[in-house]
Design a protein around this motif. Structure first.
Motif, mmCIF file in Angstrom:
data_model
loop_
_atom_site.group_PDB
_atom_site.id
_atom_site.type_symbol
_atom_site.label_atom_id
_atom_site.label_comp_id
_atom_site.label_asym_id
_atom_site.label_seq_id
_atom_site.Cartn_x
_atom_site.Cartn_y
_atom_site.Cartn_z
ATOM 1 N N ARG A 20 2.245 3.039 -10.003
ATOM 2 C CA ARG A 20 2.050 1.754 -10.679
ATOM 3 C C ARG A 20 3.076 0.733 -10.175
ATOM 4 N NH1 ARG A 20 1.314 4.942 -15.361
ATOM 5 N NH2 ARG A 20 3.412 4.431 -16.058
ATOM 6 N N ARG A 21 4.320 1.157 -9.982
ATOM 7 C CA ARG A 21 5.366 0.253 -9.502
ATOM 8 C C ARG A 21 5.032 -0.298 -8.120
ATOM 9 N NH1 ARG A 21 10.811 3.565 -10.954
ATOM 10 N NH2 ARG A 21 10.550 3.517 -13.202
ATOM 11 N N ARG A 22 4.543 0.572 -7.269
ATOM 12 C CA ARG A 22 4.202 0.157 -5.912
ATOM 13 C C ARG A 22 3.028 -0.808 -5.919
ATOM 14 N NH1 ARG A 22 4.631 5.970 -2.933
ATOM 15 N NH2 ARG A 22 6.882 6.160 -3.085
ATOM 16 N N ARG A 55 3.970 6.718 -12.547
ATOM 17 C CA ARG A 55 4.819 5.548 -12.768
ATOM 18 C C ARG A 55 5.191 4.901 -11.426
ATOM 19 N NH1 ARG A 55 9.445 7.577 -15.464
ATOM 20 N NH2 ARG A 55 8.183 7.591 -17.345
ATOM 21 N N GLU A 56 5.557 5.741 -10.456
ATOM 22 C CA GLU A 56 5.929 5.222 -9.134
ATOM 23 C C GLU A 56 4.715 4.554 -8.475
ATOM 24 O OE1 GLU A 56 8.295 4.097 -6.129
ATOM 25 O OE2 GLU A 56 8.929 5.020 -7.996
#
Length: 91
Positions: free
Chosen positions: A87-89, A84-85
């Motif tokens: 993808r956020r970045r 998830r992190e």
């Protein structure tokens, strides 16, 4: 307490520092170890112990905020959070 005996509180603080990958010679880590050592003195007064405990909790709380915690290998929750992190970045 003798000079060569480490109290269980000092050992616990050292264990936290190791788990968090924080060097014991950093200022905040040294402060936490000093507070733990002072709490191991045999004739410490209750008011002083309460004050030192409060400061130790606050110092450990600050250290925990900057800590690099060990990740559990193969933990599905950690893997999902890492994805998830990532993808956020990338977004």
């Amino acid at each position: 307490m003798t000079d060569d005996t480490e109290t269980s509180l000092v050992a616990a603080v050292r264990a936290d520092l190791n788990r968090w990958s924080i060097p014991a010679d950093s200022a905040m880590a040294a402060s936490a170890l000093d507070l733990a050592e002072r709490l191991g003195v045999d004739d410490i007064r209750p008011a002083a112990a309460a004050m030192l405990h409060a400061q130790l909790r606050a110092t450990l709380g600050e250290l925990a905020k900057v800590a690099t915690l060990e990740e559990k290998a193969g933990d599905p929750v950690d893997e999902i959070n890492a994805q998830r992190e990532k993808r956020r970045r990338g977004a």
